[in-house]
Enzyme design. Structure first.
Site, PDB file in Angstrom:
ATOM      1  N   CYS A  75      30.441  44.507  32.804  1.00  0.00           N
ATOM      2  CA  CYS A  75      30.838  43.234  33.398  1.00  0.00           C
ATOM      3  C   CYS A  75      29.791  42.184  33.044  1.00  0.00           C
ATOM      4  O   CYS A  75      28.599  42.385  33.282  1.00  0.00           O
ATOM      5  CB  CYS A  75      30.941  43.419  34.912  1.00  0.00           C
ATOM      6  SG  CYS A  75      30.905  41.904  35.860  1.00  0.00           S
ATOM      7  N   GLU A  76      30.232  41.080  32.476  1.00  0.00           N
ATOM      8  CA  GLU A  76      29.284  40.041  32.079  1.00  0.00           C
ATOM      9  C   GLU A  76      28.685  39.292  33.273  1.00  0.00           C
ATOM     10  O   GLU A  76      27.691  38.593  33.118  1.00  0.00           O
ATOM     11  CB  GLU A  76      29.931  39.061  31.113  1.00  0.00           C
ATOM     12  CG  GLU A  76      31.008  38.190  31.693  1.00  0.00           C
ATOM     13  CD  GLU A  76      31.664  37.293  30.654  1.00  0.00           C
ATOM     14  OE1 GLU A  76      32.036  36.165  31.039  1.00  0.00           O
ATOM     15  OE2 GLU A  76      31.816  37.699  29.492  1.00  0.00           O
ATOM     16  N   HIS A  77      29.251  39.467  34.455  1.00  0.00           N
ATOM     17  CA  HIS A  77      28.720  38.780  35.635  1.00  0.00           C
ATOM     18  C   HIS A  77      27.592  39.544  36.312  1.00  0.00           C
ATOM     19  O   HIS A  77      26.698  38.933  36.894  1.00  0.00           O
ATOM     20  CB  HIS A  77      29.843  38.530  36.652  1.00  0.00           C
ATOM     21  CG  HIS A  77      30.929  37.672  36.110  1.00  0.00           C
ATOM     22  ND1 HIS A  77      32.261  37.923  36.367  1.00  0.00           N
ATOM     23  CD2 HIS A  77      30.905  36.588  35.306  1.00  0.00           C
ATOM     24  CE1 HIS A  77      33.004  37.010  35.746  1.00  0.00           C
ATOM     25  NE2 HIS A  77      32.207  36.199  35.104  1.00  0.00           N
ATOM     26  N   HIS A  78      27.652  40.881  36.276  1.00  0.00           N
ATOM     27  CA  HIS A  78      26.659  41.692  37.005  1.00  0.00           C
ATOM     28  C   HIS A  78      25.953  42.721  36.133  1.00  0.00           C
ATOM     29  O   HIS A  78      25.068  43.418  36.609  1.00  0.00           O
ATOM     30  CB  HIS A  78      27.336  42.424  38.176  1.00  0.00           C
ATOM     31  CG  HIS A  78      28.021  41.498  39.115  1.00  0.00           C
ATOM     32  ND1 HIS A  78      29.390  41.279  39.071  1.00  0.00           N
ATOM     33  CD2 HIS A  78      27.545  40.711  40.106  1.00  0.00           C
ATOM     34  CE1 HIS A  78      29.718  40.395  40.000  1.00  0.00           C
ATOM     35  NE2 HIS A  78      28.628  40.035  40.646  1.00  0.00           N
ATOM     36  N   GLN A 116      37.492  41.796  32.045  1.00  0.00           N
ATOM     37  CA  GLN A 116      38.645  42.575  31.605  1.00  0.00           C
ATOM     38  C   GLN A 116      39.768  41.699  31.058  1.00  0.00           C
ATOM     39  O   GLN A 116      40.436  42.070  30.091  1.00  0.00           O
ATOM     40  CB  GLN A 116      39.144  43.447  32.757  1.00  0.00           C
ATOM     41  CG  GLN A 116      40.267  44.392  32.359  1.00  0.00           C
ATOM     42  CD  GLN A 116      40.637  45.349  33.477  1.00  0.00           C
ATOM     43  OE1 GLN A 116      39.802  45.749  34.270  1.00  0.00           O
ATOM     44  NE2 GLN A 116      41.912  45.701  33.540  1.00  0.00           N
ATOM     45  N   HIS A 144      35.904  48.891  38.420  1.00  0.00           N
ATOM     46  CA  HIS A 144      34.738  48.031  38.211  1.00  0.00           C
ATOM     47  C   HIS A 144      33.631  48.381  39.207  1.00  0.00           C
ATOM     48  O   HIS A 144      33.834  48.281  40.424  1.00  0.00           O
ATOM     49  CB  HIS A 144      35.137  46.565  38.371  1.00  0.00           C
ATOM     50  CG  HIS A 144      36.034  46.089  37.275  1.00  0.00           C
ATOM     51  ND1 HIS A 144      35.606  45.214  36.313  1.00  0.00           N
ATOM     52  CD2 HIS A 144      37.324  46.399  36.957  1.00  0.00           C
ATOM     53  CE1 HIS A 144      36.595  44.987  35.457  1.00  0.00           C
ATOM     54  NE2 HIS A 144      37.648  45.695  35.838  1.00  0.00           N
ATOM     55  N   CYS A 146      31.087  46.739  39.850  1.00  0.00           N
ATOM     56  CA  CYS A 146      30.657  45.566  40.611  1.00  0.00           C
ATOM     57  C   CYS A 146      31.479  45.407  41.889  1.00  0.00           C
ATOM     58  O   CYS A 146      31.030  44.784  42.845  1.00  0.00           O
ATOM     59  CB  CYS A 146      30.703  44.302  39.760  1.00  0.00           C
ATOM     60  SG  CYS A 146      32.314  43.909  39.067  1.00  0.00           S
TER      61      CYS A 146
END
Length: 186
Positions: A75-78, A116, A144, A146
């Site tokens: 995940c590019e956020h976490h 995703q 996920h 996250c």
């Protein structure tokens, strides 16, 4: 001067209140850097190298499906993993793609920092670009970390995304056939 990736992991350990000099953590910055480089090796790949000329003449104009392709991404956020499977299909127009290339295309995009929704689109667009198919369909279902390990901590949630191009978008019958064949339609 650019600092090395292991140095940054060492600093993260310090920032967490850990002692990077303790026995169990001595080589962790190197191992973590090597793991991250592997998990993101999709940035070092391109579609032309992946396909490597594996397009073959064929009179088949019926749906080609490869389902249950395992995928692992971050995940590019976490920077936490999401894990799942992709189901891909295309309708050939004179050429078919080597079977393993479909899985390699999924891996190339999954092995990058992702969300995703974008991953699903990138795979579909790449298969369309390579095959010039009359239609491409991609469904991804993933869990996920996250969502599972932090935040709302929902252990049994699965995210599903789809992209339908060409005949799969234009024809409800074609779309439903694909969904039934991958077991996602009642």
């Amino acid at each position: 001067m650019t600092l090395s990736l292991p140095h940054h992991y060492r600093e993260i350990l310090k920032g967490l209140g850990e002692d990077p000099e303790r026995e169990g953590l001595l080589d962790t910055p190197k191992r973590a850097a090597k793991a991250m480089q592997y998990l993101c090796h999709g940035y070092e790949q391109n579609l032309e190298e992946i396909v490597n000329g594996a397009l073959f003449a064929s009179d088949n104009d019926e749906m080609v499906i490869l389902k249950d392709i395992e995928l692992y991404s971050l995940c590019e956020h976490h920077l936490l993993p999401f894990i799942g499977k992709a189901h891909v299909a295309y309708i050939p127009t004179g050429r078919v793609l080597g079977l393993s290339k479909l899985a390699r295309i999924v891996d190339m995009f999954a092995r990058r920092l992702q969300i995703q929704e974008n991953l699903t689109r990138q795979i579909a667009d790449a298969i369309q670009d390579v095959t010039q198919a009359s239609g491409v369909a991609v469904v991804i279902e993933a869990k996920h970390m996250c969502m599972m390990m932090r935040g709302v901590e929902k252990q049994n949630s699965t995210m599903n995304t789809s992209v339908m191009l060409g005949a799969f978008r234009e024809s409800n019958t074609t779309r439903m056939e694909f969904l039934q064949l991958i077991g996602r339609s009642k």
